[in-house]
Design an enzyme around this catalytic site. Sequence first.
Site, PDB file in Angstrom:
ATOM      1  NE  ARG A  54      -8.646   2.420   0.084  1.00 53.91           N
ATOM      2  CZ  ARG A  54      -8.652   3.139   1.201  1.00 53.91           C
ATOM      3  NH1 ARG A  54      -8.739   2.546   2.354  1.00 53.91           N
ATOM      4  NH2 ARG A  54      -8.611   4.448   1.127  1.00 53.91           N
TER       5      ARG A  54
ATOM      6  CG  ASP B  90      -9.937   0.638   8.462  1.00 53.34           C
ATOM      7  OD1 ASP B  90      -8.797   1.122   8.317  1.00 53.34           O
ATOM      8  OD2 ASP B  90     -10.869   0.817   7.659  1.00 53.34           O
TER       9      ASP B  90
ATOM     10  CG  ASP C 161      -8.530   0.185   4.775  1.00 51.24           C
ATOM     11  OD1 ASP C 161      -7.668   0.779   5.439  1.00 51.24           O
ATOM     12  OD2 ASP C 161      -9.754   0.458   4.844  1.00 51.24           O
TER      13      ASP C 161
ATOM     14  NE  ARG D 248      -3.767   2.263   2.292  1.00 50.28           N
ATOM     15  CZ  ARG D 248      -4.830   2.333   3.059  1.00 50.28           C
ATOM     16  NH1 ARG D 248      -5.305   1.236   3.625  1.00 50.28           N
ATOM     17  NH2 ARG D 248      -5.424   3.478   3.264  1.00 50.28           N
TER      18      ARG D 248
HETATM   19  N1  PH2 Z   1     -13.182   1.399   2.436  1.00 55.92           N
HETATM   20  C1  PH2 Z   1     -13.101   2.701   2.321  1.00 55.92           C
HETATM   21  C2  PH2 Z   1     -13.981   3.480   1.451  1.00 55.92           C
HETATM   22  N2  PH2 Z   1     -14.988   2.718   0.802  1.00 55.92           N
HETATM   23  N3  PH2 Z   1     -16.076   0.713   0.346  1.00 55.92           N
HETATM   24  C3  PH2 Z   1     -16.190  -0.609   0.530  1.00 55.92           C
HETATM   25  N4  PH2 Z   1     -17.175  -1.275  -0.084  1.00 55.92           N
HETATM   26  N5  PH2 Z   1     -15.329  -1.310   1.315  1.00 55.92           N
HETATM   27  C4  PH2 Z   1     -14.296  -0.684   1.958  1.00 55.92           C
HETATM   28  O1  PH2 Z   1     -13.505  -1.352   2.663  1.00 55.92           O
HETATM   29  C5  PH2 Z   1     -14.155   0.717   1.793  1.00 55.92           C
HETATM   30  C6  PH2 Z   1     -15.086   1.386   0.970  1.00 55.92           C
HETATM   31  C7  PH2 Z   1     -12.106   3.453   3.093  1.00 55.92           C
HETATM   32  O2  PH2 Z   1     -11.292   2.693   3.836  1.00 55.92           O
HETATM   33 MG    MG Z   2     -11.088   1.774   5.849  1.00 56.41          MG
HETATM   34 MG    MG Z   3      -7.815   2.354   6.901  1.00 55.08          MG
END
Ligand code: PH2
Ligand code: MG
Ligand code: MG
Length: 172
Positions: free
Chosen positions: A99, A104, A102, A89
């Site tokens: 990305r 979180d 991710d 990333r």
């Molecule tokens: N993550 C985001 C923004 N939008 N949309 C989906 N469907 N899944 C995600 O993990 C996602 C997103 C920002 O981290």
């Molecule tokens: Mg996120």
């Molecule tokens: Mg994040």
Amino acid sequence: VPDRTEKVYLGLGANAGDPVEQLRKAVAELRARRIILEPIALSSLYRTPPWGGIGDQPWFVNAALSGATALSPQELLAALKQIEGDLGRKPAPRRWGPRPIDLDILLFGQRIVRTPNLTIPHPHITERAFALLPLVEIEPLLADPATGRRYADCLAALGDEIARIEKMKDEL
Ligand code: PH2
Ligand code: MG
Ligand code: MG
């Protein structure tokens, strides 16, 4: 030996490269680096439409996991960023854009954290079906530590957003 670990919930997502492979690698790294410890629970994988206004990007693959951690919230955040970087990333060209991985922090025990670089519970959790659906799958009765509201009820309130999400046959 006193148990100083806490139960954390992570949201996983990817929509560039090979998302399923990237998520599997991330989970392998979380285990190998002892960032997340047993007992670990993994959700199914879900294909989800991009959320957040940037529609011209691939659908995401999303999942959630719970596990124990011996790290502090800030240490956990730094460890997640390290894995994100190691899996390719780059600093985001645009907010909420594509990305390869991710990771979180959705919840950290019952803690409420509000610092400039980290907010727990995750600030958008109650508006995002892609985060709530896998979370509720692994813990159906889980409630928001700040409001007491059940995440299953938050998910139901999002209405037909759930209908657009596809559960995958692949697993983590
Ligand atoms: N993550 C985001 C923004 N939008 N949309 C989906 N469907 N899944 C995600 O993990 C996602 C997103 C920002 O981290
Ligand atoms: Mg996120
Ligand atoms: Mg994040």
